[in-house]
Design an enzyme around this catalytic site. Structure first.
Site, mmCIF file in Angstrom:
data_model
loop_
_atom_site.group_PDB
_atom_site.id
_atom_site.type_symbol
_atom_site.label_atom_id
_atom_site.label_comp_id
_atom_site.label_asym_id
_atom_site.label_seq_id
_atom_site.Cartn_x
_atom_site.Cartn_y
_atom_site.Cartn_z
ATOM 1 N N ALA A 63 0.831 -1.199 0.000
ATOM 2 C CA ALA A 63 0.000 0.000 0.000
ATOM 3 C C ALA A 63 0.872 1.258 0.000
ATOM 4 O O ALA A 63 2.047 1.219 0.369
ATOM 5 C CB ALA A 63 -0.924 -0.003 1.212
ATOM 6 N N GLY A 102 -0.705 -5.780 -0.590
ATOM 7 C CA GLY A 102 -1.512 -5.585 -1.785
ATOM 8 C C GLY A 102 -0.781 -5.969 -3.057
ATOM 9 O O GLY A 102 -1.405 -6.347 -4.054
ATOM 10 N N GLU A 105 -1.399 -9.508 -3.429
ATOM 11 C CA GLU A 105 -2.819 -9.698 -3.757
ATOM 12 C C GLU A 105 -3.089 -9.384 -5.230
ATOM 13 O O GLU A 105 -3.894 -10.060 -5.873
ATOM 14 C CB GLU A 105 -3.678 -8.832 -2.841
ATOM 15 C CG GLU A 105 -3.693 -9.378 -1.404
ATOM 16 C CD GLU A 105 -4.491 -8.511 -0.434
ATOM 17 O OE1 GLU A 105 -5.428 -9.037 0.193
ATOM 18 O OE2 GLU A 105 -4.175 -7.309 -0.313
ATOM 19 N N GLU A 125 0.407 -7.742 6.643
ATOM 20 C CA GLU A 125 -0.584 -6.841 7.236
ATOM 21 C C GLU A 125 -0.731 -6.993 8.747
ATOM 22 O O GLU A 125 -1.079 -6.026 9.442
ATOM 23 C CB GLU A 125 -1.954 -7.061 6.565
ATOM 24 C CG GLU A 125 -2.081 -6.489 5.170
ATOM 25 C CD GLU A 125 -1.569 -7.410 4.083
ATOM 26 O OE1 GLU A 125 -1.765 -7.116 2.897
ATOM 27 O OE2 GLU A 125 -0.949 -8.462 4.419
#
Length: 395
Positions: A63, A102, A105, A125
């Site tokens: 992020a 992310g 992901e 995370e």
């Protein structure tokens, strides 16, 4: 398209290149640009596959921390991942450097993944008091099974490409320019009529004893909520259809966003980075480090002294009394004897380290010229205050 995403076409392959230095963080412009890039590739007549690759030193490091605490803007990351995965084209993620949070992901939303040998992946995370919030807890278990997914998600650890390959996170490891490697892999997939392979359409993995896993993770985390909550999110990937599992993951993610733990861990995250960038230190050259003072010659102090000597530093070790100083010297000599027996140092080096490089003293004045002092005394505040009072007079 945005200036953060480059679009090129090589034959029947479209390449989306992420360029958001220094580590291609998933800013709003990057998310927006990737959606626009997928739209363009699908509208580009003759394109059969898309390669997503990162510029610079990483695929996507995670992020954008500059957006923490701000109102998120569309497209949200779960929607971007769905957009990539739902593409009728074959989508390949070519990984190098780190693909974290992310970033992983996004890679999991691609249909195939190829990586450089030095690449690392992970879902860290939990270190911010959160769980993956864009499908990490739903896609990863489908890809590698519950046990392996829980290990990565609840610990937040990073794994190198070879382990990621063994686990099944990536499909192939090839060294070379990430774009060229990704292109060659995509061309091979197209030539062999390889199918799209969305993880969301894979079968859910086998269940485990969820309550035992939750209790064990909570105990191991010493009260931290997010790793244990990740167990429940992975449980949803097994017990619910994919789209419902995604909803459950997002609800858990948003609940954690509102916790004091998450706020405290985010505060610590920024604070740790701030202290490494103090404006008072701009332009200040660090002092050359040649000699180290160590106060306390017990097990810890002697161990530190041994490590410093083996690293090439001169050491001045301070003890309170003569007998204690001799005992400290004996501990250090014993440690170095072990290094001598293992062949790490020669007989000459052993003599030099124990007689020339090492000084053991009971006089704090011996510390007057050292470059660094390490305190390793007994854990008693009165003793420590006495030590620092003496240090203040000579250092």
């Amino acid at each position: 398209m945005t200036d953060k995403i480059g679009y090129t076409r090589k034959g029947d392959i479209a390449v989306l290149r992420i360029s958001n230095p220094p580590v291609n963080a998933l800013s709003h412009a990057v998310r927006e640009g990737l959606v626009a890039g997928m739209d363009r590739a699908e509208a580009d007549d003759g394109v059969k596959a898309v390669v997503i690759v990162g510029d610079g030193r990483a695929f996507i490091a995670g992020a954008d921390i500059t957006e923490f605490g701000k109102t998120p803007l569309e497209p949200f990351l779960p929607d971007l991942c769905k957009r990539i995965e739902d593409s009728p084209l074959i989508v390949v993620a070519s990984l190098h450097g780190v693909s974290l949070g992310g970033g992983l992901e996004v890679a999991l939303s691609a249909h195939y993944r190829i990586a450089q040998p030095s690449a690392k992946v992970g879902l860290p995370e939990v270190h911010l008091g959160l769980i993956p919030g864009a499908g990490g807890t739903q896609r990863l278990p489908r890809l590698i099974g519950v046990d392996a997914a829980l290990d990565l998600i609840t610990t937040g650890r990073q794994v190198k490409a070879d382990e990621a390959d063994r686990l099944g996170i990536i499909d192939e490891i090839t060294e070379g320019d990430p774009e060229e490697v990704g292109l060659a892999y995509a061309e091979k997939l197209v030539a062999s009529n390889a199918p799209r392979r969305p993880i969301s359409e894979m079968e859910a993995p086998d269940p485990i004893d969820w309550d035992a896993a939750y209790d064990g993770t909570l105990k191991k985390g010493r009260g931290q909520i997010s790793p244990a909550q990740a167990v429940r999110a992975v449980q949803a990937s097994v017990e619910l259809p994919f789209h419902q599992g995604m909803q459950a993951e997002r609800e858990m993610f948003m609940d954690l966003m509102r916790t004091d733990q998450r706020q405290g861990m985010i505060h610590a995250f920024f604070s740790e980075r701030a202290v490494g960038n103090l404006p008072e230190l701009k332009g200040v050259e660090p002092r050359a480090l040649q000699s180290i003072g160590i106060i306390g010659g017990g097990t810890m102090g002697a161990g530190i002294a041994t490590a410093a000597l083996l690293a090439g530093f001169n050491v001045v070790l301070i003890e309170m009394k003569l007998d204690a100083s001799e005992a400290a010297r004996a501990r250090i000599s014993g440690n170095l004897s072990g290094a001598l027996k293992r062949g790490k140092i020669s007989e000459l080096q052993f003599k030099t380290l124990t007689t020339v490089a090492l000084e053991v003293s009971i006089n704090y004045d011996s510390l007057a010229s050292v470059d660094l002092v390490i305190e390793a005394v007994f854990e008693d505040m009165a003793v420590k205050k006495d030590v620092f009072g003496k240090l203040d007079a000579v250092c």
